[in-house]
Design a protein around this motif. Structure first.
Motif, PDB file in Angstrom:
ATOM      1  N   GLY A   1      37.355  38.675  46.552  1.00 20.00           N
ATOM      2  CA  GLY A   1      36.637  37.825  47.496  1.00 20.00           C
ATOM      3  C   GLY A   1      36.233  36.473  46.955  1.00 20.00           C
ATOM      4  O   GLY A   1      35.713  35.637  47.688  1.00 20.00           O
ATOM      5  N   ASP A   2      36.453  36.225  45.676  1.00 16.34           N
ATOM      6  CA  ASP A   2      36.096  34.938  45.066  1.00 16.34           C
ATOM      7  C   ASP A   2      37.352  34.238  44.548  1.00 16.34           C
ATOM      8  O   ASP A   2      38.354  34.878  44.251  1.00 16.34           O
ATOM      9  CB  ASP A   2      35.129  35.138  43.890  1.00 16.34           C
ATOM     10  CG  ASP A   2      33.752  35.578  44.336  1.00 16.34           C
ATOM     11  OD1 ASP A   2      33.275  35.077  45.371  1.00 16.34           O
ATOM     12  OD2 ASP A   2      33.154  36.433  43.640  1.00 16.34           O
ATOM     13  N   ASP A   3      37.259  32.927  44.408  1.00 18.63           N
ATOM     14  CA  ASP A   3      38.348  32.160  43.820  1.00 18.63           C
ATOM     15  C   ASP A   3      38.078  32.026  42.325  1.00 18.63           C
ATOM     16  O   ASP A   3      37.156  31.332  41.906  1.00 18.63           O
ATOM     17  CB  ASP A   3      38.452  30.779  44.464  1.00 18.63           C
ATOM     18  CG  ASP A   3      39.658  29.988  43.966  1.00 18.63           C
ATOM     19  OD1 ASP A   3      40.322  30.437  43.007  1.00 18.63           O
ATOM     20  OD2 ASP A   3      39.932  28.930  44.551  1.00 18.63           O
ATOM     21  N   ALA A   4      38.859  32.734  41.532  1.00 17.61           N
ATOM     22  CA  ALA A   4      38.700  32.721  40.081  1.00 17.61           C
ATOM     23  C   ALA A   4      39.881  32.011  39.422  1.00 17.61           C
ATOM     24  O   ALA A   4      40.206  32.270  38.261  1.00 17.61           O
ATOM     25  CB  ALA A   4      38.575  34.150  39.561  1.00 17.61           C
ATOM     26  N   SER A   5      40.511  31.113  40.149  1.00 19.35           N
ATOM     27  CA  SER A   5      41.692  30.411  39.646  1.00 19.35           C
ATOM     28  C   SER A   5      41.406  29.670  38.347  1.00 19.35           C
ATOM     29  O   SER A   5      40.304  29.151  38.146  1.00 19.35           O
ATOM     30  CB  SER A   5      42.176  29.399  40.686  1.00 19.35           C
ATOM     31  OG  SER A   5      42.546  30.047  41.868  1.00 19.35           O
ATOM     32  N   VAL A   6      42.412  29.665  37.481  1.00 17.37           N
ATOM     33  CA  VAL A   6      42.356  28.929  36.215  1.00 17.37           C
ATOM     34  C   VAL A   6      43.679  28.165  36.083  1.00 17.37           C
ATOM     35  O   VAL A   6      44.635  28.447  36.797  1.00 17.37           O
ATOM     36  CB  VAL A   6      42.149  29.873  35.003  1.00 17.37           C
ATOM     37  CG1 VAL A   6      40.787  30.539  35.058  1.00 17.37           C
ATOM     38  CG2 VAL A   6      43.257  30.911  34.911  1.00 17.37           C
ATOM     39  N   ASP A   7      43.727  27.206  35.164  1.00 16.85           N
ATOM     40  CA  ASP A   7      44.971  26.462  34.971  1.00 16.85           C
ATOM     41  C   ASP A   7      46.047  27.378  34.390  1.00 16.85           C
ATOM     42  O   ASP A   7      45.750  28.455  33.877  1.00 16.85           O
ATOM     43  CB  ASP A   7      44.737  25.235  34.082  1.00 16.85           C
ATOM     44  CG  ASP A   7      44.313  25.611  32.670  1.00 16.85           C
ATOM     45  OD1 ASP A   7      45.183  26.054  31.889  1.00 16.85           O
ATOM     46  OD2 ASP A   7      43.111  25.488  32.357  1.00 16.85           O
ATOM     47  N   ALA A   8      47.291  26.947  34.488  1.00 19.75           N
ATOM     48  CA  ALA A   8      48.439  27.774  34.103  1.00 19.75           C
ATOM     49  C   ALA A   8      48.391  28.217  32.640  1.00 19.75           C
ATOM     50  O   ALA A   8      48.705  29.368  32.327  1.00 19.75           O
ATOM     51  CB  ALA A   8      49.738  27.029  34.391  1.00 19.75           C
ATOM     52  N   ALA A   9      48.013  27.328  31.743  1.00 20.57           N
ATOM     53  CA  ALA A   9      47.964  27.677  30.315  1.00 20.57           C
ATOM     54  C   ALA A   9      46.907  28.746  30.049  1.00 20.57           C
ATOM     55  O   ALA A   9      47.139  29.688  29.276  1.00 20.57           O
ATOM     56  CB  ALA A   9      47.690  26.434  29.473  1.00 20.57           C
ATOM     57  N   THR A  10      45.766  28.609  30.686  1.00 22.72           N
ATOM     58  CA  THR A  10      44.688  29.593  30.530  1.00 22.72           C
ATOM     59  C   THR A  10      45.139  30.940  31.088  1.00 22.72           C
ATOM     60  O   THR A  10      44.945  31.979  30.453  1.00 22.72           O
ATOM     61  CB  THR A  10      43.407  29.112  31.241  1.00 22.72           C
ATOM     62  OG1 THR A  10      42.980  27.889  30.620  1.00 22.72           O
ATOM     63  CG2 THR A  10      42.289  30.135  31.152  1.00 22.72           C
ATOM     64  N   ALA A  11      45.756  30.921  32.262  1.00 19.52           N
ATOM     65  CA  ALA A  11      46.250  32.159  32.880  1.00 19.52           C
ATOM     66  C   ALA A  11      47.261  32.850  31.967  1.00 19.52           C
ATOM     67  O   ALA A  11      47.217  34.076  31.802  1.00 19.52           O
ATOM     68  CB  ALA A  11      46.855  31.863  34.241  1.00 19.52           C
ATOM     69  N   ARG A  12      48.170  32.081  31.355  1.00 19.52           N
ATOM     70  CA  ARG A  12      49.174  32.655  30.449  1.00 19.52           C
ATOM     71  C   ARG A  12      48.504  33.335  29.257  1.00 19.52           C
ATOM     72  O   ARG A  12      48.878  34.437  28.868  1.00 19.52           O
ATOM     73  CB  ARG A  12      50.149  31.589  29.961  1.00 19.52           C
ATOM     74  CG  ARG A  12      51.370  31.422  30.828  1.00 19.52           C
ATOM     75  CD  ARG A  12      52.453  30.573  30.161  1.00 19.52           C
ATOM     76  NE  ARG A  12      51.997  29.287  29.658  1.00 19.52           N
ATOM     77  CZ  ARG A  12      51.815  28.192  30.407  1.00 19.52           C
ATOM     78  NH1 ARG A  12      52.067  28.229  31.696  1.00 19.52           N
ATOM     79  NH2 ARG A  12      51.397  27.068  29.866  1.00 19.52           N
ATOM     80  N   GLN A  13      47.522  32.656  28.665  1.00 20.71           N
ATOM     81  CA  GLN A  13      46.861  33.228  27.486  1.00 20.71           C
ATOM     82  C   GLN A  13      46.105  34.504  27.847  1.00 20.71           C
ATOM     83  O   GLN A  13      46.182  35.504  27.126  1.00 20.71           O
ATOM     84  CB  GLN A  13      45.904  32.219  26.838  1.00 20.71           C
ATOM     85  CG  GLN A  13      45.260  32.780  25.575  1.00 20.71           C
ATOM     86  CD  GLN A  13      44.430  31.777  24.824  1.00 20.71           C
ATOM     87  OE1 GLN A  13      44.672  30.577  24.891  1.00 20.71           O
ATOM     88  NE2 GLN A  13      43.443  32.259  24.084  1.00 20.71           N
ATOM     89  N   ILE A  14      45.384  34.483  28.949  1.00 20.74           N
ATOM     90  CA  ILE A  14      44.644  35.670  29.372  1.00 20.74           C
ATOM     91  C   ILE A  14      45.615  36.800  29.696  1.00 20.74           C
ATOM     92  O   ILE A  14      45.417  37.943  29.279  1.00 20.74           O
ATOM     93  CB  ILE A  14      43.729  35.356  30.576  1.00 20.74           C
ATOM     94  CG1 ILE A  14      42.611  34.404  30.146  1.00 20.74           C
ATOM     95  CG2 ILE A  14      43.152  36.634  31.175  1.00 20.74           C
ATOM     96  CD1 ILE A  14      41.778  33.844  31.295  1.00 20.74           C
ATOM     97  N   ASN A  15      46.675  36.478  30.425  1.00 17.51           N
ATOM     98  CA  ASN A  15      47.663  37.485  30.797  1.00 17.51           C
ATOM     99  C   ASN A  15      48.308  38.104  29.552  1.00 17.51           C
ATOM    100  O   ASN A  15      48.475  39.323  29.467  1.00 17.51           O
ATOM    101  CB  ASN A  15      48.725  36.873  31.706  1.00 17.51           C
ATOM    102  CG  ASN A  15      49.554  37.921  32.379  1.00 17.51           C
ATOM    103  OD1 ASN A  15      49.025  38.784  33.078  1.00 17.51           O
ATOM    104  ND2 ASN A  15      50.856  37.876  32.171  1.00 17.51           N
ATOM    105  N   THR A  16      48.642  37.284  28.574  1.00 17.60           N
ATOM    106  CA  THR A  16      49.237  37.782  27.324  1.00 17.60           C
ATOM    107  C   THR A  16      48.282  38.750  26.635  1.00 17.60           C
ATOM    108  O   THR A  16      48.686  39.823  26.175  1.00 17.60           O
ATOM    109  CB  THR A  16      49.597  36.602  26.390  1.00 17.60           C
ATOM    110  OG1 THR A  16      50.571  35.793  27.047  1.00 17.60           O
ATOM    111  CG2 THR A  16      50.126  37.083  25.051  1.00 17.60           C
ATOM    112  N   TYR A  17      47.013  38.382  26.579  1.00 14.59           N
ATOM    113  CA  TYR A  17      46.008  39.249  25.954  1.00 14.59           C
ATOM    114  C   TYR A  17      45.895  40.577  26.700  1.00 14.59           C
ATOM    115  O   TYR A  17      45.919  41.658  26.099  1.00 14.59           O
ATOM    116  CB  TYR A  17      44.642  38.549  25.905  1.00 14.59           C
ATOM    117  CG  TYR A  17      43.582  39.461  25.346  1.00 14.59           C
ATOM    118  CD1 TYR A  17      43.412  39.588  23.973  1.00 14.59           C
ATOM    119  CD2 TYR A  17      42.784  40.233  26.181  1.00 14.59           C
ATOM    120  CE1 TYR A  17      42.472  40.457  23.451  1.00 14.59           C
ATOM    121  CE2 TYR A  17      41.841  41.105  25.673  1.00 14.59           C
ATOM    122  CZ  TYR A  17      41.683  41.218  24.303  1.00 14.59           C
ATOM    123  OH  TYR A  17      40.766  42.092  23.792  1.00 14.59           O
TER     124      TYR A  17
END
Length: 164
Positions: free
Chosen positions: A74-90
């Motif tokens: 229900g919330d917009d937790a969008s982050v920039d592409a580089a941040t998303a990649r790092q979090i996703n990798t982790y």
């Protein structure tokens, strides 16, 4: 108290505390999940709620969570592409079904291999572990949500979810 006796008492207390910590963190424990250690993941996810240990969900779930950040419960937790990649990798490296997770997949028993559960609170194991909690406890002001682990598990952010 003499210095020798004081040293013995302090040593015994420290030994007991160490034994408790080791028993809490033993591999395969149903109560310990390694906490988030990546600073960026901890900052971004922990900015709005506890940064949930990646070992609580399979990789396919984390992929779905990361793919829907614009509507994150229900919330917009969008982050920039580089941040998303790092979090996703982790998250992928530490997910419940990752090779190096140490068997945390036990929380996934009863979950279809094709399912990508989004809510930790809907996993069969979580439901069983919390079945004795009164419905009214979830709506108490200091709890407010089943996802607010730290309301009842004071060491949850450090990975400990014991029920004592």
């Amino acid at each position: 108290m003499t210095t020798v006796i004081r040293s013995i008492v302090v040593g015994a207390v420290l030994f007991a505390a160490g034994a408790v910590m080791l028993s809490r963190a033993k591999a395969g424990s149903d109560e310990f999940f390694p906490p988030v250690t990546d600073p960026l993941t901890r900052q971004e996810c922990g900015g709005c709620h506890m940064a949930f240990p990646a070992g609580l969900l399979p990789a396919r779930s984390w992929q779905k969570v990361m793919g829907e950040l614009d509507n994150h419960f229900g919330d917009d937790a969008s982050v920039d592409a580089a941040t998303a990649r790092q979090i996703n990798t982790y998250l992928m490296a530490h997910a419940a079904d990752s090779a190096g997770n140490g068997g945390m997949h036990r929380w996934l028993r009863g979950v279809s291999a094709a399912a990508a559960p989004q809510r930790i609170t809907e996993l069969p194991k979580w439901v069983r572990e919390h079945r004795e909690v009164a419905r009214s406890d979830w709506t108490r002001k200091e709890v407010a949500s089943k996802a607010n682990c730290v309301a009842c598990h004071v060491d949850a952010e450090r990975g400990y979810f014991e029920d004592d």
